[in-house]
Motif scaffolding. Sequence first.
Motif, PDB file in Angstrom:
ATOM      1  N   SER A  10     -58.209 -37.648   4.218  1.00  0.00           N
ATOM      2  CA  SER A  10     -56.842 -37.135   4.164  1.00  0.00           C
ATOM      3  C   SER A  10     -55.930 -38.129   3.443  1.00  0.00           C
ATOM      4  CB  SER A  10     -56.315 -36.852   5.573  1.00  0.00           C
ATOM      5  OG  SER A  10     -56.020 -38.053   6.279  1.00  0.00           O
ATOM      6  N   ALA A  11     -56.271 -39.427   3.498  1.00  0.00           N
ATOM      7  CA  ALA A  11     -55.503 -40.424   2.744  1.00  0.00           C
ATOM      8  C   ALA A  11     -55.652 -40.174   1.248  1.00  0.00           C
ATOM      9  CB  ALA A  11     -55.981 -41.828   3.099  1.00  0.00           C
ATOM     10  N   VAL A  12     -56.872 -39.877   0.819  1.00  0.00           N
ATOM     11  CA  VAL A  12     -57.116 -39.563  -0.596  1.00  0.00           C
ATOM     12  C   VAL A  12     -56.292 -38.351  -1.010  1.00  0.00           C
ATOM     13  CG1 VAL A  12     -58.881 -38.926  -2.289  1.00  0.00           C
ATOM     14  CG2 VAL A  12     -59.435 -40.560  -0.474  1.00  0.00           C
ATOM     15  N   ALA A  13     -56.270 -37.329  -0.143  1.00  0.00           N
ATOM     16  CA  ALA A  13     -55.482 -36.126  -0.444  1.00  0.00           C
ATOM     17  C   ALA A  13     -53.994 -36.457  -0.556  1.00  0.00           C
ATOM     18  CB  ALA A  13     -55.718 -35.073   0.643  1.00  0.00           C
ATOM     19  N   MET A  14     -53.499 -37.340   0.319  1.00  0.00           N
ATOM     20  CA  MET A  14     -52.081 -37.719   0.250  1.00  0.00           C
ATOM     21  C   MET A  14     -51.781 -38.525  -1.003  1.00  0.00           C
ATOM     22  SD  MET A  14     -50.859 -38.488   4.188  1.00  0.00           S
ATOM     23  CE  MET A  14     -52.389 -39.077   4.914  1.00  0.00           C
ATOM     24  N   TRP A  15     -52.731 -39.366  -1.441  1.00  0.00           N
ATOM     25  CA  TRP A  15     -52.519 -40.148  -2.657  1.00  0.00           C
ATOM     26  C   TRP A  15     -52.414 -39.243  -3.888  1.00  0.00           C
ATOM     27  CZ3 TRP A  15     -56.818 -43.954  -0.792  1.00  0.00           C
ATOM     28  CH2 TRP A  15     -56.240 -44.899   0.085  1.00  0.00           C
TER      29      TRP A  15
END
Length: 295
Positions: A10-15
């Motif tokens: 989900s961090a990758v998606a937010m980035w």
Amino acid sequence: MGRATLIGFSAVAMWASLALLTDASGQVPPFLLSAITFAIGTCVGLAARLVMPAADRNQKIPPQVWVIGIAGLFGYHFFYFTALRNAPAVEASLIAYLWPLLIVLGSALMPGERLAWNHVVGALLGLAGTFLIVTKGGGLAFDARYAFGYAMAAVCALLWSSYSLLSRRFPSVPTSIVTWFCAATSVLSLACHFLLEKTVLPDGPGQWLAVIGLGLMPVGAAFYAWDIGVKRGNIQVLGAASYAAPLLSTLVLIAAGVAEPSLRILAACVLITGGAALAAKSLLMRKPAAKEVNA
């Protein structure tokens, strides 16, 4: 796939929203933007403490954890901004994007981890897809004049991959510690701003909203989610899947009308998605390994 790995992704998606929101933030210089957004990211951590179980106040945080955390968050941004000031953006960005591959390869040195061929091949496919996105289908033109900038980008990649891998060695350290990493990064970025930049604040409500959005998600919640992922998830899969960040960022720009779709983007999508799926093959075909703990 385990819960912690999904939280990490989900961090990758937010980035993926980083490029669009940065573009919408106007002409705010990088270190000032970093100072403001990491201050907001600090507030995200403080707010989370109100709804999450309190950490053990008697728990001692090893000194090296502070060094790893602050060097990871502030160091990455410092060297990335320095690289962009001293080298062409395409070459510098591609070198900086070696960090997912370094995470996959470096995981072989971590206790209890096993590096398989599909992890390495998956990460290399992701790197190939990122090459198509960053170069926009063109070539690379490395020039000795920009050697310093290239070196800074390499340090940037090494710092973030090291931060991610070394964080895994301290699984008992609560994710709430990231709050103070963000606070330190904000203060250090503000000092760099006063030393290196001219102050330009966001102009109007739209730009301020973009800056706040940056602080809440890609520079805020994302770092807390990433901490959970690298400490408790499957770090090889997270490393390979991290190449989805530039792809998702490009798709967000296309959806916003800032960029145009192309066959190059489709090819990058196939490479990065295929690489991530290959890296996750063992997870998709069996139950989560004992080493992956629910967040």
